[in-house]
Each structure stands twice: as C-alpha cells, then as structure tokens.
Design an enzyme around this catalytic site. Structure first.
Site, PDB file in Angstrom:
ATOM      1  N   HIS A 112      -5.084  -7.429  -0.503  1.00 41.90           N
ATOM      2  CA  HIS A 112      -4.247  -6.241  -0.399  1.00 41.90           C
ATOM      3  C   HIS A 112      -3.420  -6.187   0.885  1.00 41.90           C
ATOM      4  O   HIS A 112      -2.341  -5.613   0.903  1.00 41.90           O
ATOM      5  CB  HIS A 112      -5.147  -5.003  -0.483  1.00 41.90           C
ATOM      6  CG  HIS A 112      -4.412  -3.715  -0.638  1.00 41.90           C
ATOM      7  ND1 HIS A 112      -3.547  -3.461  -1.682  1.00 41.90           N
ATOM      8  CD2 HIS A 112      -4.406  -2.593   0.135  1.00 41.90           C
ATOM      9  CE1 HIS A 112      -3.044  -2.239  -1.556  1.00 41.90           C
ATOM     10  NE2 HIS A 112      -3.556  -1.698  -0.461  1.00 41.90           N
TER      11      HIS A 112
ATOM     12  N   ASP B 240       0.855  -1.178   0.000  1.00 44.87           N
ATOM     13  CA  ASP B 240       0.000   0.000   0.000  1.00 44.87           C
ATOM     14  C   ASP B 240       0.904   1.246   0.000  1.00 44.87           C
ATOM     15  O   ASP B 240       1.808   1.345  -0.816  1.00 44.87           O
ATOM     16  CB  ASP B 240      -0.961  -0.041   1.199  1.00 44.87           C
ATOM     17  CG  ASP B 240      -2.092   0.978   1.096  1.00 44.87           C
ATOM     18  OD1 ASP B 240      -3.052   0.714   0.358  1.00 44.87           O
ATOM     19  OD2 ASP B 240      -1.989   2.044   1.732  1.00 44.87           O
TER      20      ASP B 240
ATOM     21  N   TYR C  15      -3.340  10.992   1.745  1.00 46.25           N
ATOM     22  CA  TYR C  15      -3.911  10.884   0.402  1.00 46.25           C
ATOM     23  C   TYR C  15      -3.868  12.224  -0.319  1.00 46.25           C
ATOM     24  O   TYR C  15      -3.482  12.300  -1.488  1.00 46.25           O
ATOM     25  CB  TYR C  15      -5.354  10.367   0.487  1.00 46.25           C
ATOM     26  CG  TYR C  15      -5.443   8.881   0.692  1.00 46.25           C
ATOM     27  CD1 TYR C  15      -5.633   8.015  -0.375  1.00 46.25           C
ATOM     28  CD2 TYR C  15      -5.320   8.336   1.964  1.00 46.25           C
ATOM     29  CE1 TYR C  15      -5.702   6.648  -0.199  1.00 46.25           C
ATOM     30  CE2 TYR C  15      -5.387   6.967   2.166  1.00 46.25           C
ATOM     31  CZ  TYR C  15      -5.575   6.128   1.078  1.00 46.25           C
ATOM     32  OH  TYR C  15      -5.637   4.777   1.259  1.00 46.25           O
TER      33      TYR C  15
END
Length: 389
Positions: free
Chosen positions: A364, A165, A309
């Site tokens: 993930h 990630d 983000y």
C-alpha cells in the site's frame, strides 16, 4: 521535546511487559518486534542527525483558506530539460517522509526523458506541520480545493498530481473539480468505490471467470477477503467514529503511537506479515519507520489526522464525486499486495485510463517501500500524458 521523550521512554521501560501470544503478530504488533523497535529508537536513532536529514529539502508554510499549510518544495538543478510541476499527496498513517527517497530521483534527469520534475509535497491539513481544521466537515473534496489553491499560490496554474491512500482520493477529486489545471493524475492506489464497482466485486464472487486475472488472487474468494477486512479494518471504524478518543490515547505514549502506526504499515505492506513472528519488521529500515512516527509525535497531530476518516465517511459530496468520471489522463500503479483492487474495465468508467502498471511486488505504501519502481512509473506515466496532450 527530547527530554519529554526520554521520560516517556523510561516509563515504558519500567512498565510490565506482556508477551505476545504464540510469538506471532496476529493479535497486533508482536512484543519482541516492538522491543526491537524501541531499542533502536533509544540507542541507535540519532535525533540531531535525523533532523538534519528531514531538513535536507526546503520547507515552507503558507496560509490557504485560513489554514497554515506546510509543504516541501524541491526544484531541479538540471539545465536543458523541461521542468514539470508535480504535486505529491500522502495518506494515513503516512507523511511527507514517504517521498524522501523518491524526491531526488524525480528531480534528476534520466535517459529517454526530456523533462524533470519540480516537486511540491504538502502535509495534508491536520497532518504533522499543517494546521488542522477547527470546524467539522472538512473532508477530502475540500482538501482538494486547498491543494489546488496551494499550487496556484506557488505559481502553478497547471500541474500533474500523484497520490496514494487518501492522496488518491484527494487527487481524484482534483481531477474532477479542476480538469483544466490537472494535466495528468498518477495514482498508486488505483481503486474506485462507486456503487457499480462494489456490485461488480460482489458479482465476481459468484462468477469469478468474469474478473481479470490481475485482481482475482487478491480479491477472491470473497470469504477470505471479508475475513481480512473484518480483522484488519477495526482501526478504520474507530477513526471514522471516535477519532479524538483514540487520538488522545495515542498522543500520550510515543511507543504506543509507534505500535499503532507501524502495525498498519507492516500489515498493509503485505497482509501475510502478521503470520511472521516480527510482523515483517525485519524487511524495513527501522530509522525510516521512526522518522514517520516522530513527525506525528513531535507535532502532536495524530488526533487531527485521524479526524479525516470521520469527515470522509460523513461527506455526501465525497460519495457523489466517487461516481463522477473525469477526462484527465490517468495512470495507475497496482502493487501485488495492495489492500484493495479494482479491475481495469471499472476504472475506465471513472478515469481516462491511459495505462496501468501491475507490479509483482510491493504494498500500500509503494513510494515509501519501493521508491525506484515508484519513480520509474511516474516518469513513464507523465511521458505518456505529454504525448496525448
């Protein structure tokens, strides 16, 4: 903190419940599944016992570039084997908890290997016990510098890096910026979002025979992949534009925070989970999921974690680094249900790709979900890295 949590629980317990539509998780986390998680949290989650569990490794804090950085540092006790430093980097909505079952496996000798790992597991800046930046613009490439400086502070001039990630992005940047210090890079999210990579993916939608079999099932047809991205990546748009607004709402309710975080973990472990009534919750240990939520809740760090983000998408430097190749030996662990796949021939344009493992399972968060397969692959990769040095 426990008393505050009990009050919040009581408010949630007394609130009006909305039943999930048609008993599925397609509209978000299923109400019955959340009820199961809430009941487990109230009656079976033993807070003192979990605190003891999370403290079973040594925790430290140090100041790097003005930020208080938290990290777990575990040294092996084995003798007569070479000890190799390994930096483990998590992403969002993960934490150091992702690696808790893998750490004992990484620090224990195993047949066929003449080395064992000394692991450093930091909380990324703004995550859990690490201080968040107070100025805008702190993106993954700057975190990469902080992580290098952390390893030097501990005493490691050279080391191996593992990441998934955001940890993949940060580790990749470290391999570009510090090729003489990063001895090898293991990624559990072997992707590249360069312009040529994205163009190749789109071309494969027209001529799928050009694409290797290992990615065609998950990346094509394009309409299905676009549908999946449209449905499941709204969270990313919110966090890349208004992270503080979302963060304030999430920090107000521990159950709301759990619903948001757990929903992402369930869907990104296997996108078909949303078709199940409980969203796939039954395949996870509920205590482990709550541990991760509690790390965010107890530190009040969800807002500062979401900001990564916005910083990442706004950073021109990070986009440039995505295009630059690195000479550092790299190994990829590709899981079956990963959210995005990049073909090997594109990865080789970016990385000195020594090898890649294609698992027929996993998603993930592979270190959290499949710690045995994860640690096996890290050992395999580093053994290969050492042979070519």
């Amino acid at each position: 903190m426990q008393e505050n949590l009990r009050r919040k629980f009581e408010m949630y317990r007394r609130s009006t419940r909305l039943k999930s539509l048609e008993e599925s998780a397609e509209y978000g986390i299923n109400s019955d599944a959340l009820g199961q998680l809430f009941a487990h949290w109230q009656f079976q989650y033993k807070y003192p016992k979990r605190v003891k569990y999370l403290n079973k490794f040594d925790h430290f804090k140090t100041t790097i570039q003005g930020l208080d950085i938290h990290f777990v540092h575990v040294k092996p006790t084995a003798e007569n084997v070479k000890v190799i430093p390994l930096l483990l980097l998590h992403g969002w909505p993960s934490s150091i908890k992702d690696f808790y079952e893998a750490i004992p496996l990484l620090t224990s000798p195993r047949p066929g290997y003449d080395f064992v790992f000394e692991v450093v597991v930091p909380s990324l800046p703004g995550f859990c016990y690490s201080q968040g930046p107070v100025k805008v613009g702190f993106s993954p490439h700057q975190i990469a510098i902080v992580m290098r400086n952390l390893m030097e502070r501990i005493g490691f001039k050279q080391f191996y890096v593992q990441g998934g990630d955001f940890g993949h992005t940060i580790g990749s940047h470290m391999a570009i910026l510090f090729p003489d210090q990063v001895l090898g890079f293991h990624t559990s999210f072997p992707v590249n979002f360069s312009k040529i990579s994205m163009l190749t993916w789109l071309v494969g939608g027209v001529w799928p025979s050009l694409m290797p079999k290992e990615i065609t099932d998950s990346m094509y047809p394009l309409k299905d992949k676009f549908k999946y991205l449209w449905e499941e990546f709204g969270y990313m748009h919110i966090q890349a534009t208004k992270p503080d607004t979302g963060g304030i709402a999430l920090q107000d309710s521990p159950v709301g925070l759990a619903a948001y975080i757990v929903d992402r973990i369930l869907v990104f472990t296997n996108q078909s989970n949303k078709l199940l009534e409980d969203g796939g919750l039954s395949s996870f240990n509920k205590t482990d999921l709550i541990d991760n939520v509690m790390l965010y809740w107890s530190t009040g760090s969800i807002t500062t974690s979401l900001r990564l983000y916005k910083e990442s998408f706004a950073s021109e430097v990070d986009r440039i680094l995505e295009e630059i190749p690195t000479s550092v030996p790299t190994w990829g662990l590709r899981t079956k249900h990963e959210i995005f796949h990049t073909p090997d021939f594109i990865l080789r344009r970016k990385y000195n790709l020594v090898g890649i493992t294609n698992l027929d399972t996993g998603g993930h968060f592979v270190a959290f979900e499949k710690p045995v397969e994860f640690t096996d692959d890290v050992f395999t990769a580093v053994k290969k890295f050492r042979l070519i040095k």
